[in-house]
Write an enzyme that holds these catalytic residues in place. Structure first.
Site, PDB file in Angstrom:
ATOM      1  N   LYS A   1       0.869  -1.199   0.000  1.00  0.00           N
ATOM      2  CA  LYS A   1       0.000   0.000   0.000  1.00  0.00           C
ATOM      3  C   LYS A   1       0.895   1.234   0.000  1.00  0.00           C
ATOM      4  CE  LYS A   1      -3.908   0.456   2.292  1.00  0.00           C
ATOM      5  NZ  LYS A   1      -4.976   0.586   1.319  1.00  0.00           N
TER       6      LYS A   1
HETATM    7  N1  PMP Z   1      -7.304  -3.003  -3.047  1.00  0.00           N
HETATM    8  C1  PMP Z   1      -6.812  -1.769  -2.864  1.00  0.00           C
HETATM    9  C2  PMP Z   1      -6.118  -1.100  -4.006  1.00  0.00           C
HETATM   10  C3  PMP Z   1      -6.969  -1.129  -1.628  1.00  0.00           C
HETATM   11  O1  PMP Z   1      -6.475   0.098  -1.434  1.00  0.00           O
HETATM   12  C4  PMP Z   1      -7.672  -1.783  -0.591  1.00  0.00           C
HETATM   13  C5  PMP Z   1      -7.908  -1.094   0.712  1.00  0.00           C
HETATM   14  N2  PMP Z   1      -6.883  -1.283   1.630  1.00  0.00           N
HETATM   15  C6  PMP Z   1      -8.133  -3.084  -0.818  1.00  0.00           C
HETATM   16  C7  PMP Z   1      -7.938  -3.675  -2.060  1.00  0.00           C
HETATM   17  C8  PMP Z   1      -8.791  -3.878   0.275  1.00  0.00           C
HETATM   18  O2  PMP Z   1      -7.833  -4.291   1.205  1.00  0.00           O
HETATM   19  P1  PMP Z   1      -8.207  -4.616   2.708  1.00  0.00           P
HETATM   20  O3  PMP Z   1      -9.314  -5.590   2.659  1.00  0.00           O
HETATM   21  O4  PMP Z   1      -6.976  -5.201   3.296  1.00  0.00           O
HETATM   22  O5  PMP Z   1      -8.614  -3.343   3.331  1.00  0.00           O
END
Ligand code: PMP
Length: 315
Positions: free
Chosen positions: A158
């Site tokens: 991220k």
């Molecule tokens: N894809 C992206 C590009 C994201 O930014 C997120 C949000 N964090 C997710 C998927 C979902 O990830 P998570 O379930 O870990 O929040």
């Protein structure tokens, strides 16, 4: 109700939010050399407790992003959890909140690179509701932007700078009147949404792109896969999804910490299924909200209580 945040963890301690400020020369602000997380905590009225959802898994992923960015951070996932509990107690939240941890290249230095720079960690939390307005029937378009490739900026991290890609995707979709967009990867297969993972249901099989499709390895993705297998007893396939396959899906949904579980009712003027939320997504939403709020005993290992536990000292 407090709007918060009143505090942040900044430069090694909890300080009033007004004091959590960085210089304009900060490397991460100039070059996007940071990584962030997004965690939710849910207030349970009956238990009178605030439950953080899967904090150690979130902090583990944050530190993995840091590893890719050549960061040296003196924290374990458990130590970050202890800091978060302390922060939430200090805020004294009795409502649903969204938590933003951020690791970043903090040196006030000109020069594009990852090495020979200092790293720091900060975090704040604020009350938060829905991320997408139409949770039971979102309208979606295919973005004309492509997902960043693992060989450009890893989507499995991220990384702050990479979210300019998500911002292009989200804004173009919203200004065209849609709630969200689906993004294709460089191979032309579906990766995910701007900030959420993607699933379809076709003939009783739940299908989602694999982690090699330039997606974020979502914690909600993992959560719903476990719920679908264990509770709904449906088969799950991780495989490439073609653009036009979405039009033929019986159901489709996004999931992520921010969006939670959101039904997709329409993609580029084609109705998905009957154009209303279907039985699988309906049931999954019900389950998911019970699980995150700490209402299902067999999943309570995912719910970290904030007020009840003794906090291990942060190291
Ligand atoms: N894809 C992206 C590009 C994201 O930014 C997120 C949000 N964090 C997710 C998927 C979902 O990830 P998570 O379930 O870990 O929040």
């Amino acid at each position: 109700m407090t709007q918060g945040p009143s505090y942040a963890y900044f430069q090694g301690k909890i300080v009033p939010i007004e004091e959590a400020k960085v210089s304009v020369m900060t490397h991460a602000l100039n070059y996007g050399t940071g990584a962030f997380g997004g965690i939710r905590a849910y207030w349970n009225d009956q238990a009178e407790e605030l439950y953080i959802f899967r904090p150690v898994d979130h902090f583990r992923r944050l530190l993995s992003s840091g590893k890719m960015l050549l960061m040296n951070l003196p924290y374990t996932p458990e130590a970050l959890r202890a800091i978060l509990i302390e922060l939430l107690r200090k805020e004294n939240y009795h409502t649903d909140v969204y938590i933003r941890p951020l690791i970043y290249k903090s040196s006030p230095r000109i020069g594009v690179r990852l090495h020979d720079l200092e790293d720091d960690f900060t975090m704040f939390a604020q009350p938060f509701g829905s991320y997408i307005a139409n949770e039971e029937g979102s309208r979606v378009t295919f973005s004309s932007w492509r997902r960043i490739d693992d060989n450009s900026i890893p989507a499995r991290g991220k990384i702050t700078g990479a979210y300019a890609n998500s911002a292009f995707i989200k804004t173009d979709a919203m200004l065209s009147g849609y709630d969200e967009a689906l993004v294709l990867n460089q191979d032309g297969h579906i990766a995910e949404g701007s900030a959420e993972n993607f699933f379809i249901v076709r003939d009783g099989v739940v299908i989602t792109p694999p982690i090699s499709a330039n997606i974020l390895e979502g914690i909600t993705r993992r959560t719903v896969m476990e719920l679908i297998a264990n509770e709904l007893q449906l088969p799950i396939q991780e495989r490439e999804i073609d653009r036009t396959e979405v039009f033929l899906a019986d159901e489709a949904f996004f999931c992520g910490t921010g969006v939670q579980v959101v039904a997709i009712s329409e993609v580029d003027h084609r109705m998905i299924g009957a154009g209303t939320i279907g039985p699988v997504v309906s049931e999954l939403r019900r389950l998911y909200f019970d699980v995150v709020r700490g209402k299902i005993a067999r999943y309570c290992h995912w719910n970290q209580p904030v007020y009840r536990d003794v906090i291990e000292p942060a190291t």
